[in-house]
Design a protein around this motif. Structure first.
Motif, PDB file in Angstrom:
ATOM      1  N   ARG A   1      30.620  27.469  40.734  1.00 25.11           N
ATOM      2  CA  ARG A   1      30.132  28.060  41.726  1.00 25.11           C
ATOM      3  C   ARG A   1      31.350  29.454  42.504  1.00 25.11           C
ATOM      4  NH1 ARG A   1      29.163  23.497  45.648  1.00 25.11           N
ATOM      5  NH2 ARG A   1      30.201  22.350  44.055  1.00 25.11           N
ATOM      6  N   GLY A   2      32.468  29.999  41.542  1.00 25.14           N
ATOM      7  CA  GLY A   2      33.160  31.223  42.124  1.00 25.14           C
ATOM      8  C   GLY A   2      33.983  31.129  42.881  1.00 25.14           C
ATOM      9  N   TRP A   3      35.204  30.070  42.534  1.00 23.51           N
ATOM     10  CA  TRP A   3      36.096  29.423  43.192  1.00 23.51           C
ATOM     11  C   TRP A   3      36.955  29.695  41.916  1.00 23.51           C
ATOM     12  CZ3 TRP A   3      39.855  25.859  41.730  1.00 23.51           C
ATOM     13  CH2 TRP A   3      41.206  26.118  41.963  1.00 23.51           C
ATOM     14  N   GLU A   4      37.861  30.761  43.258  1.00 24.91           N
ATOM     15  CA  GLU A   4      38.926  30.494  42.026  1.00 24.91           C
ATOM     16  C   GLU A   4      40.729  30.278  42.913  1.00 24.91           C
ATOM     17  OE1 GLU A   4      39.750  32.512  39.491  1.00 24.91           O
ATOM     18  OE2 GLU A   4      36.970  32.094  38.938  1.00 24.91           O
ATOM     19  N   PRO A   5      41.074  29.459  41.640  1.00 27.88           N
ATOM     20  CA  PRO A   5      42.384  29.012  42.355  1.00 27.88           C
ATOM     21  C   PRO A   5      43.733  30.242  43.104  1.00 27.88           C
ATOM     22  CG  PRO A   5      42.401  28.841  39.517  1.00 27.88           C
ATOM     23  CD  PRO A   5      40.998  29.443  40.393  1.00 27.88           C
ATOM     24  N   VAL A   6      44.103  29.909  43.682  1.00 27.11           N
ATOM     25  CA  VAL A   6      45.470  31.027  43.952  1.00 27.11           C
ATOM     26  C   VAL A   6      46.884  30.397  43.537  1.00 27.11           C
ATOM     27  CG1 VAL A   6      46.781  31.992  46.248  1.00 27.11           C
ATOM     28  CG2 VAL A   6      44.509  30.985  46.696  1.00 27.11           C
ATOM     29  N   LEU A   7      47.835  31.162  42.175  1.00 28.66           N
ATOM     30  CA  LEU A   7      47.960  31.101  41.494  1.00 28.66           C
ATOM     31  C   LEU A   7      49.273  31.400  42.240  1.00 28.66           C
ATOM     32  CD1 LEU A   7      47.165  31.142  37.850  1.00 28.66           C
ATOM     33  CD2 LEU A   7      46.851  29.385  39.231  1.00 28.66           C
TER      34      LEU A   7
END
Length: 95
Positions: A3-9
């Motif tokens: 659904r478009g969630w991107e983890p912050v690395l």
């Protein structure tokens, strides 16, 4: 992610520092004191009688991370060194 969630690395070197507790300490003669122990690094000579931030790892008391204190914001600044417990000790009798 579907659904478009991107983890912050987080960068490798910064990851451990996120969970490290920092305390204000005064450097003296290349040393800082934490928990009644002295930690030494030659880079601390330039910070004699200056307030620095000392970061600790509760599971490993053999070293501490020492950072500059940004006087304007009161936040942690650049890493000065990783000071070792008893880093300036020498044997009384040479081996």
């Amino acid at each position: 992610r579907e659904r478009g969630w991107e983890p912050v690395l987080v960068e490798e070197g910064l990851r451990d520092d996120l969970f490290r507790r920092y305390e204000h300490r005064v450097a003296a003669r290349g040393q800082v004191r934490w928990n009644n122990n002295l930690y030494f690094h030659p880079a601390l000579d330039a910070y004699h009688e200056a307030t620095v931030l000392v970061g600790t790892d509760e599971a490993d008391a053999s070293r501490v991370w020492v950072r500059e204190l940004d006087r304007r914001t009161g936040e942690a600044g650049r890493l000065i060194c990783v000071a070792e417990f008893g880093g300036n000790r020498r044997d009384f009798f040479p081996k």
